[in-house]
Design an enzyme around this catalytic site. Structure first.
Site, PDB file in Angstrom:
ATOM      1  N   GLY A 108      49.687  40.460  39.630  1.00  0.00           N
ATOM      2  CA  GLY A 108      49.174  40.204  38.211  1.00  0.00           C
ATOM      3  C   GLY A 108      50.636  40.011  37.527  1.00  0.00           C
ATOM      4  O   GLY A 108      50.450  40.598  36.185  1.00  0.00           O
ATOM      5  N   HIS A 153      48.629  27.449  38.901  1.00  0.00           N
ATOM      6  CA  HIS A 153      49.077  26.821  39.938  1.00  0.00           C
ATOM      7  C   HIS A 153      50.610  26.814  40.141  1.00  0.00           C
ATOM      8  O   HIS A 153      51.424  26.074  39.402  1.00  0.00           O
ATOM      9  CB  HIS A 153      48.528  25.426  40.515  1.00  0.00           C
ATOM     10  CG  HIS A 153      48.495  25.119  41.814  1.00  0.00           C
ATOM     11  ND1 HIS A 153      47.929  25.867  42.850  1.00  0.00           N
ATOM     12  CD2 HIS A 153      49.359  24.335  42.400  1.00  0.00           C
ATOM     13  CE1 HIS A 153      48.411  25.275  44.066  1.00  0.00           C
ATOM     14  NE2 HIS A 153      49.139  24.257  43.605  1.00  0.00           N
ATOM     15  N   LEU A 208      35.339  29.715  43.234  1.00  0.00           N
ATOM     16  CA  LEU A 208      34.124  30.069  42.647  1.00  0.00           C
ATOM     17  C   LEU A 208      33.251  28.911  42.749  1.00  0.00           C
ATOM     18  O   LEU A 208      33.626  27.693  42.902  1.00  0.00           O
ATOM     19  CB  LEU A 208      34.368  30.368  41.157  1.00  0.00           C
ATOM     20  CG  LEU A 208      35.066  31.432  40.948  1.00  0.00           C
ATOM     21  CD1 LEU A 208      35.681  31.443  39.614  1.00  0.00           C
ATOM     22  CD2 LEU A 208      34.191  32.938  40.903  1.00  0.00           C
TER      23      LEU A 208
HETATM   24  C1  GRF Z   1      51.224  32.661  41.151  1.00  0.00           C
HETATM   25  O1  GRF Z   1      52.339  32.134  41.919  1.00  0.00           O
HETATM   26  C2  GRF Z   1      49.899  31.718  40.868  1.00  0.00           C
HETATM   27  O2  GRF Z   1      50.571  30.545  40.498  1.00  0.00           O
HETATM   28  C3  GRF Z   1      49.051  31.756  42.008  1.00  0.00           C
HETATM   29  O3  GRF Z   1      49.084  33.055  42.499  1.00  0.00           O
HETATM   30  C4  GRF Z   1      50.462  33.678  41.826  1.00  0.00           C
HETATM   31  C5  GRF Z   1      49.799  34.990  41.328  1.00  0.00           C
HETATM   32  O4  GRF Z   1      51.022  35.892  41.109  1.00  0.00           O
HETATM   33  N1  GRF Z   1      47.939  31.088  41.442  1.00  0.00           N
HETATM   34  P1  GRF Z   1      50.761  36.858  40.124  1.00  0.00           P
HETATM   35  O5  GRF Z   1      49.424  37.745  40.767  1.00  0.00           O
HETATM   36  O6  GRF Z   1      50.510  36.586  38.774  1.00  0.00           O
HETATM   37  O7  GRF Z   1      52.104  37.827  39.941  1.00  0.00           O
END
Ligand code: GRF
Length: 212
Positions: free
Chosen positions: A16, A113, A97
């Site tokens: 998170g 992403h 989803l």
């Molecule tokens: C991030 O690298 C995001 O791009 C991907 O998952 C990761 C999540 O990291 N979709 P966090 O839980 O926000 O630290």
């Protein structure tokens, strides 16, 4: 709930840190919106702890508790609707989803992403696998992408991107750390623009109107 009028719900599964960046931007007033709920597909996600520390409601919806992707997605949409969420932010959400979710939140759900879409995206491209593929390809730049979520994984209209240069000695881990810094900057910015009503979608192109 913290913050103002646009009601934001976040979908998380892990640490998170992107959620934290959005929380910080809500609390600083950068984002004119309120975080009303954090929904996790994992009851041990640290993201839930972050939400609690900031007085944000939390819900857990585990994929394993449903007999199909459709039912799981229906429940996610149901919870978000109960909290009257306007904008859904997928922030490290590790589940795909079903279309029932998009019938409800088409155009009002974003994702981050850790690469420059449309390259290095799609099913199976997540976490360290993305950074390994990026380094193996020999490309000299990577970055992060915030995009609207559509039924097809990692393919929706791109809202914001920014780049990082890949150095000869970069590893998937060092690249992930550099990309994460970009993520934490552009995700709150994209949410800010949405909440200010400055984004319009024209096919695959997202246009950004000037705020002043
Ligand atoms: C991030 O690298 C995001 O791009 C991907 O998952 C990761 C999540 O990291 N979709 P966090 O839980 O926000 O630290």
């Amino acid at each position: 709930m913290i913050g103002g009028p646009v009601r934001i719900g976040a979908l998380v599964s892990g640490s998170g840190s992107n959620l934290q960046a959005i929380i910080d931007a809500v609390e600083s007033g950068q984002i004119k919106g309120g975080l009303v709920v954090v929904v996790s597909s994992n009851d041990r996600a640290y993201a839930l702890e972050r939400a609690r520390q900031h007085g944000i409601a939390t819900e857990v919806v585990r994929y394993e508790d449903f007999s199909s992707r459709r039912e799981f997605s229906e429940q996610i949409a149901h919870v978000l609707t109960e909290y009257r969420v306007d904008l859904v932010c997928l922030a490290g959400f590790m589940r795909i989803l079903d279309r029932v979710f998009f019938e409800r939140y088409h155009g009002d759900a974003m994702n981050i992403h850790p690469a420059l879409l449309p390259a290095f995206g799609g099913k199976g491209m997540y976490g360290h696998l993305v950074h390994e593929a990026v380094i193996a390809s020999g490309t000299q730049f990577s970055g992060a992408t915030v995009h609207f979520v559509t039924e097809e994984c990692d393919v929706g209209p791109i809202i914001l991107q920014d780049i990082v240069r890949i150095e000869d000695d970069d590893t998937p881990e060092s690249l992930a750390a550099k990309v994460l810094q970009v993520e934490h900057r552009i995700y709150p910015k994209a949410v800010e623009l949405y909440c200010a009503g400055l984004l319009t979608v024209d096919g695959m192109r997202v246009r950004r109107r000037s705020g002043q």
